[in-house]
Design an enzyme around this catalytic site. Structure first.
Site, PDB file in Angstrom:
ATOM      1  N   SER A 350       0.810  -1.209   0.000  1.00 33.16           N
ATOM      2  CA  SER A 350       0.000   0.000   0.000  1.00 33.16           C
ATOM      3  C   SER A 350       0.849   1.266   0.000  1.00 33.16           C
ATOM      4  O   SER A 350       1.538   1.553  -0.971  1.00 33.16           O
ATOM      5  CB  SER A 350      -0.954  -0.037   1.206  1.00 33.16           C
ATOM      6  OG  SER A 350      -1.905   0.983   1.145  1.00 33.16           O
ATOM      7  N   ASP A 361      10.934   5.100  -9.848  1.00 36.35           N
ATOM      8  CA  ASP A 361      10.625   5.554 -11.212  1.00 36.35           C
ATOM      9  C   ASP A 361      11.321   6.871 -11.551  1.00 36.35           C
ATOM     10  O   ASP A 361      11.678   7.114 -12.708  1.00 36.35           O
ATOM     11  CB  ASP A 361       9.119   5.717 -11.381  1.00 36.35           C
ATOM     12  CG  ASP A 361       8.422   4.405 -11.691  1.00 36.35           C
ATOM     13  OD1 ASP A 361       9.097   3.359 -11.700  1.00 36.35           O
ATOM     14  OD2 ASP A 361       7.196   4.413 -11.925  1.00 36.35           O
ATOM     15  N   LYS A 375      -0.635  -4.455  -2.989  1.00 41.23           N
ATOM     16  CA  LYS A 375      -1.911  -3.864  -2.542  1.00 41.23           C
ATOM     17  C   LYS A 375      -2.012  -2.462  -3.134  1.00 41.23           C
ATOM     18  O   LYS A 375      -1.829  -1.451  -2.461  1.00 41.23           O
ATOM     19  CB  LYS A 375      -2.004  -3.794  -1.021  1.00 41.23           C
ATOM     20  CG  LYS A 375      -3.365  -3.301  -0.533  1.00 41.23           C
ATOM     21  CD  LYS A 375      -3.377  -3.119   0.974  1.00 41.23           C
ATOM     22  CE  LYS A 375      -4.733  -2.576   1.426  1.00 41.23           C
ATOM     23  NZ  LYS A 375      -5.012  -1.211   0.905  1.00 41.23           N
TER      24      LYS A 375
END
Length: 500
Positions: A350, A361, A375
């Protein structure tokens, strides 16, 4: 609609009113905010099936005319005709409430089938029909969860079990307990004149909590004193610490166990402390998210923003208009681009996945470990009339490079699944072979969680497997941070080609 005529007692109007309010709230909110339009028939059947936990002889039967009949011990406890309209919220709420109330009033369930217990069984089971993360929290559990998220009224002490009641084993120096003169080792024998010997520790913890600024009276036994000591302490807001800082050589290790109201602030404080401890000698950060199951979305975003100068942190998409959100970084990197490694494993979920994917990224951190939990959804919290809560999945998250975090999670730049040698594992990850970090990340970023075969393949690339010996993740993090060349190579592998 048919209804049961077997109830032994006519329902209390107050009970009927409370149950109507409760069922209407749940059915209305679930229908409005869940990420997919709920199947109210399936939701209701799931809830009614949950009552089976009260009695093994409980049986739910649905005939060809759509008449629901519930028997307990061979006797009819409730009977009713299901609504014709599969999407009529009010009709399904009334039907479910009537069936549950009739079963309750039939007298066929055990005595522990109280009103709260009925809600527990019905709504817990019903919510499981929606998805694996939507759930119901009863009032007690909801209070504990609110305390973890937002803090609670307390005095800043940690307790451990003791035959006399509870023993203080840690004090926060800037909280009321320490200011009132409490000491580590003091044994608490009574709280507000209530003797606590033999009470479970979680029950004692709840007695210690209360409204902020309200007083609590403690009776203590302290070694060296001839008799008990009575102390009155005022409560303050306590937000559990989720950030733990230590040094490994000239690197700062920051372990984050969860994301609550003050997590991003405490990350900033930890970095500030590391700079105070090492000055210009601080050469890198290791952010340990292993075992971090997540928490508050805003804190995951704020934590990522601490390290990013600009760009997308994450995007959320759902069915409800308010679920569509875009979170972008604002200028300013608290760590001044200090080399950073993030550690993850299969229990990183999460909010932890949002932080890891954003920094990976953008080429701001090297991610080391094993694929995270996956999740990639957020649950909105709905307050209920009984002081319980619903956690309803209402949006899916997307990483800056455009892949959904759901199911397959974050692929580490350096996969340590089953690894036994730090140097060999790092060489493979930064190489150019089919099992390299670059190859794994490329496959992960283009994979769709809706493609079952593809998802299984991705999940096999870097599964959560134990290491043969030692903490390989930490060893690799140190190797990376000790070499500017390795840092550059690893960041280049993890940086997304597009979208970040």
């Amino acid at each position: 609609m048919l209804s049961a005529c077997t109830a032994a007692v006519q329902p209390d109007p107050a009970l009927e009113s409370r149950m109507t309010t409760m069922f209407d709230a749940v059915y209305t909110e679930v229908s409005a905010v869940h990420i997919d339009p709920p199947d109210l028939r399936r939701f209701t059947i799931g809830g009614l099936d949950g009552l089976r936990k009260f009695d093994s002889s409980y049986d739910l039967d649905i005939d060809d005319d759509d008449v629901f009949m519930i028997e307990v011990g061979g006797q009819i406890a409730a009977e009713g005709l299901a609504p014709d309209n599969e999407t009529e919220i009010a009709a399904w709420s009334e039907f479910a409430r009537t069936m549950v109330l009739d079963v309750h009033m039939s007298g066929l369930l055990p005595k522990d089938a109280s009103e709260d217990a009925l809600y527990d069984r019905f709504f817990d089971s019903a919510m499981r029909t929606l998805d694996r993360y939507s759930r119901y929290a009863n009032p007690k559990d909801a209070a504990d969860l609110r305390a973890e998220r937002d803090g609670f009224g307390g005095i800043g002490i940690d307790l451990e079990e003791h035959p006399d009641g509870a023993r203080i084993h840690r004090l926060e120096h800037d909280k009321p307990g320490a200011a009132a003169g409490l000491l580590v080792g003091d044994r608490i024998v009574a709280i507000d004149a209530l003797k606590i010997a033999g009470m479970p520790l979680d029950a004692i913890d709840r007695l210690m909590r209360g409204p902020v600024d309200s007083p609590i009276s403690l009776t203590l036994v302290r070694d060296g004193l001839p008799g008990p000591l009575n102390v009155t302490v005022g409560r303050t807001r306590i937000v559990p610490n989720t950030v733990f800082y230590s040094l490994i050589g000239d690197h700062a290790l920051i372990r984050i166990s969860g994301f609550n109201q003050r997590t991003s602030k405490r990350i900033a404080e930890a970095i500030g402390q590391a700079r105070a401890d090492l000055g210009q000698g601080l050469s890198g950060l290791i952010i340990d998210l292993r075992g971090n199951l997540g928490g508050r979305l805003d804190q995951a975003v704020d934590s990522a923003d601490l390290f990013l100068e600009s760009g997308l942190i994450t995007r959320a998409d759902g069915r409800h208009p308010e679920s569509h959100q875009v979170f972008k970084a604002e200028p300013g990197d608290i760590a001044d681009n200090l080399p950073t490694v993030i550690l993850i494993n299969g229990a990183s979920a999460s909010a932890a996945e949002i932080l890891a994917s954003a920094l990976q990224d953008h080429g701001r951190a090297v991610v080391v470990g094993m694929s995270s939990f996956g999740k990639g959804t957020i649950q909105t919290i709905v307050d209920l009339p009984n002081n319980g809560e619903l956690y309803v999945t209402w949006a899916r998250f997307v990483a800056p490079s455009g892949y959904a975090l759901n199911r397959m999670g974050v692929m580490p730049t350096v996969c340590t699944s089953g690894a036994s040698d730090a140097v060999a594992t790092l060489d493979q990850a930064l190489g150019h072979g089919p099992d390299s970090g670059a190859a794994n990340l490329k496959r992960r970023r283009v994979a769709s969680y809706d493609d079952e075969a593809e998802a299984r393949e991705i999940l096999r690339l870097c599964p959560w497997l134990p290491h043969a010996s030692g903490d390989i993740d930490l060893a690799i993090a140190e190797l990376i941070l000790e070499s500017p060349a390795l840092i550059r190579r690893a960041l280049a592998v993890g940086r997304a080609a597009e979208g970040a």
